[in-house]
Design a protein around this motif. Sequence first.
Motif, PDB file in Angstrom:
ATOM      1  N   GLY A 162      -2.415   1.583  -7.324  1.00  0.00           N
ATOM      2  CA  GLY A 162      -1.357   1.513  -8.322  1.00  0.00           C
ATOM      3  C   GLY A 162      -0.651   0.117  -8.617  1.00  0.00           C
ATOM      4  N   LEU A 163      -0.952  -0.895  -7.556  1.00  0.00           N
ATOM      5  CA  LEU A 163      -0.283  -2.156  -7.501  1.00  0.00           C
ATOM      6  C   LEU A 163      -1.284  -3.044  -8.144  1.00  0.00           C
ATOM      7  CD1 LEU A 163       1.903  -4.070  -6.851  1.00  0.00           C
ATOM      8  CD2 LEU A 163       0.852  -4.427  -4.558  1.00  0.00           C
ATOM      9  N   VAL A 164      -2.518  -3.230  -7.848  1.00  0.00           N
ATOM     10  CA  VAL A 164      -3.517  -4.408  -8.175  1.00  0.00           C
ATOM     11  C   VAL A 164      -4.841  -3.572  -8.707  1.00  0.00           C
ATOM     12  CG1 VAL A 164      -2.822  -5.803  -6.556  1.00  0.00           C
ATOM     13  CG2 VAL A 164      -4.752  -4.352  -5.929  1.00  0.00           C
ATOM     14  N   ASP A 165      -5.452  -4.262  -9.578  1.00  0.00           N
ATOM     15  CA  ASP A 165      -6.913  -3.720 -10.148  1.00  0.00           C
ATOM     16  C   ASP A 165      -7.932  -4.301  -9.281  1.00  0.00           C
ATOM     17  OD1 ASP A 165      -5.588  -2.891 -12.547  1.00  0.00           O
ATOM     18  OD2 ASP A 165      -4.897  -5.077 -12.736  1.00  0.00           O
ATOM     19  N   ALA A 166      -7.998  -5.409  -8.649  1.00  0.00           N
ATOM     20  CA  ALA A 166      -9.060  -5.803  -7.670  1.00  0.00           C
ATOM     21  C   ALA A 166      -8.520  -6.493  -6.387  1.00  0.00           C
ATOM     22  CB  ALA A 166      -9.832  -6.654  -8.349  1.00  0.00           C
ATOM     23  N   GLN A 167      -9.082  -6.434  -5.414  1.00  0.00           N
ATOM     24  CA  GLN A 167      -8.724  -7.065  -4.091  1.00  0.00           C
ATOM     25  C   GLN A 167      -9.576  -8.059  -3.502  1.00  0.00           C
ATOM     26  OE1 GLN A 167      -7.506  -4.423  -0.926  1.00  0.00           O
ATOM     27  NE2 GLN A 167      -7.555  -5.921   0.324  1.00  0.00           N
ATOM     28  N   ILE A 168      -9.052  -9.108  -3.309  1.00  0.00           N
ATOM     29  CA  ILE A 168      -9.732 -10.352  -2.429  1.00  0.00           C
ATOM     30  C   ILE A 168      -9.281 -10.422  -1.103  1.00  0.00           C
ATOM     31  CG2 ILE A 168     -10.307 -12.643  -2.159  1.00  0.00           C
ATOM     32  CD1 ILE A 168      -9.707 -12.916  -5.384  1.00  0.00           C
ATOM     33  N   PHE A 169     -10.177 -10.351  -0.180  1.00  0.00           N
ATOM     34  CA  PHE A 169      -9.862 -10.376   1.185  1.00  0.00           C
ATOM     35  C   PHE A 169     -10.207 -11.811   1.812  1.00  0.00           C
ATOM     36  CE2 PHE A 169      -9.700  -9.175   5.725  1.00  0.00           C
ATOM     37  CZ  PHE A 169      -8.474  -8.643   5.872  1.00  0.00           C
ATOM     38  N   ARG A 227       0.765  -1.233  -0.014  1.00  0.00           N
ATOM     39  CA  ARG A 227      -0.167  -0.093  -0.044  1.00  0.00           C
ATOM     40  C   ARG A 227       0.703   1.226   0.045  1.00  0.00           C
ATOM     41  NH1 ARG A 227      -3.702   0.405   4.922  1.00  0.00           N
ATOM     42  NH2 ARG A 227      -1.869   1.189   5.722  1.00  0.00           N
ATOM     43  N   ASP A 228       1.912   1.275   0.775  1.00  0.00           N
ATOM     44  CA  ASP A 228       2.634   2.593   0.719  1.00  0.00           C
ATOM     45  C   ASP A 228       3.919   2.694   0.005  1.00  0.00           C
ATOM     46  OD1 ASP A 228       1.076   3.117   2.996  1.00  0.00           O
ATOM     47  OD2 ASP A 228       2.278   1.887   4.471  1.00  0.00           O
ATOM     48  N   ASP A 229       4.768   1.766  -0.041  1.00  0.00           N
ATOM     49  CA  ASP A 229       5.852   1.520  -0.955  1.00  0.00           C
ATOM     50  C   ASP A 229       5.690   0.331  -1.608  1.00  0.00           C
ATOM     51  OD1 ASP A 229       8.152   1.662  -2.466  1.00  0.00           O
ATOM     52  OD2 ASP A 229       9.546   1.503  -0.525  1.00  0.00           O
ATOM     53  N   ILE A 230       5.013   0.500  -2.912  1.00  0.00           N
ATOM     54  CA  ILE A 230       4.810  -0.881  -3.799  1.00  0.00           C
ATOM     55  C   ILE A 230       5.859  -1.061  -4.848  1.00  0.00           C
ATOM     56  CG2 ILE A 230       2.450  -0.462  -3.194  1.00  0.00           C
ATOM     57  CD1 ILE A 230       2.284   0.968  -6.300  1.00  0.00           C
ATOM     58  N   SER A 231       6.881  -0.404  -4.685  1.00  0.00           N
ATOM     59  CA  SER A 231       8.063  -0.415  -5.692  1.00  0.00           C
ATOM     60  C   SER A 231       8.442  -1.915  -5.792  1.00  0.00           C
ATOM     61  CB  SER A 231       8.966   0.605  -5.320  1.00  0.00           C
ATOM     62  OG  SER A 231       9.835   0.214  -4.152  1.00  0.00           O
ATOM     63  N   ALA A 232       8.785  -2.744  -4.812  1.00  0.00           N
ATOM     64  CA  ALA A 232       9.119  -3.978  -4.983  1.00  0.00           C
ATOM     65  C   ALA A 232       8.133  -4.960  -5.491  1.00  0.00           C
ATOM     66  CB  ALA A 232       9.826  -4.538  -3.587  1.00  0.00           C
ATOM     67  N   ASN A 233       7.098  -4.724  -5.202  1.00  0.00           N
ATOM     68  CA  ASN A 233       6.011  -5.580  -5.734  1.00  0.00           C
ATOM     69  C   ASN A 233       5.835  -5.182  -7.331  1.00  0.00           C
ATOM     70  OD1 ASN A 233       4.508  -7.612  -4.149  1.00  0.00           O
ATOM     71  ND2 ASN A 233       4.738  -5.861  -2.836  1.00  0.00           N
ATOM     72  N   LEU A 234       5.656  -3.909  -7.725  1.00  0.00           N
ATOM     73  CA  LEU A 234       5.725  -3.557  -9.071  1.00  0.00           C
ATOM     74  C   LEU A 234       6.762  -3.935  -9.689  1.00  0.00           C
ATOM     75  CD1 LEU A 234       4.551   0.142  -9.035  1.00  0.00           C
ATOM     76  CD2 LEU A 234       3.233  -1.858 -10.185  1.00  0.00           C
ATOM     77  N   GLU A 235       7.931  -3.969  -9.336  1.00  0.00           N
ATOM     78  CA  GLU A 235       9.281  -4.296 -10.205  1.00  0.00           C
ATOM     79  C   GLU A 235       8.867  -6.046 -10.171  1.00  0.00           C
ATOM     80  OE1 GLU A 235      14.005  -4.822  -9.790  1.00  0.00           O
ATOM     81  OE2 GLU A 235      12.796  -3.847  -8.126  1.00  0.00           O
TER      82      GLU A 235
END
Length: 228
Positions: A138-145, A99-107
């Motif tokens: 900015g990381l995902v288009d949809a979320q499952i909880f 949620r906050d620093d998504i750079s590692a996941n985006l990479e």
Amino acid sequence: MHLDHTHEHPGPAAVSADAVRPDGTRRALRVGLGGPVGSGKTATVAALCRTLRDQLSIAVVTNDIYTREDAEFLLRSAVLPPERIQAVETGACPHTAIRDDISANLEAVEDLEDAVGPLDLILVESGGDNLTATFSKGLVDAQIFVIDVAGGDDIPRKGGPGVTTADLLVVNKTDLAPYVGSDLERMARDAKEQRGELPVVLTSLTGADGVRPVAEWVCDRLRAWTAE
């Protein structure tokens, strides 16, 4: 056989810049999976991969704080070829990386699309967290909880952003309800009150067909994504 990636795409006004890869093709749909520790997030990812891998081109990004435990579980279970699974070690609260620093996941997401694409679907699993876990748009288009009945049948009533705002809420381990004293009707009613029209699935992912409603929801989102 995976979805056709050669269809015409809408013009710039209809498609956001980050939805299209540099070569002009539509990027994969990204679905985040969050939830408390032990609720069944990794089991959901594994079941979705087993169910959909013959129809779709899938990859997975897992998040753990200091280990690769979830990725190793998926690798041992052989739900996908190893090159389609990447692990992110967040080194901090799971909120930070999703949620906050998504750079590692985006990479990691972009590396997978470059290495094994074209992809239809990328599942991004958060590390175990609490009811406030949400993914950056900015990381995902949809979320499952994912929550589970063993955690208490008051969880839907307690709410929290994960429960109230996720695109799909999965109440897992319904088979344990008689043994832990959870009232499934109450959980369903409380979830409805918290979420309004947002969908809720009550299921047991260990059941033979337990992941089916979740897989159907993912496929519906994918059809909508590719039609935009």
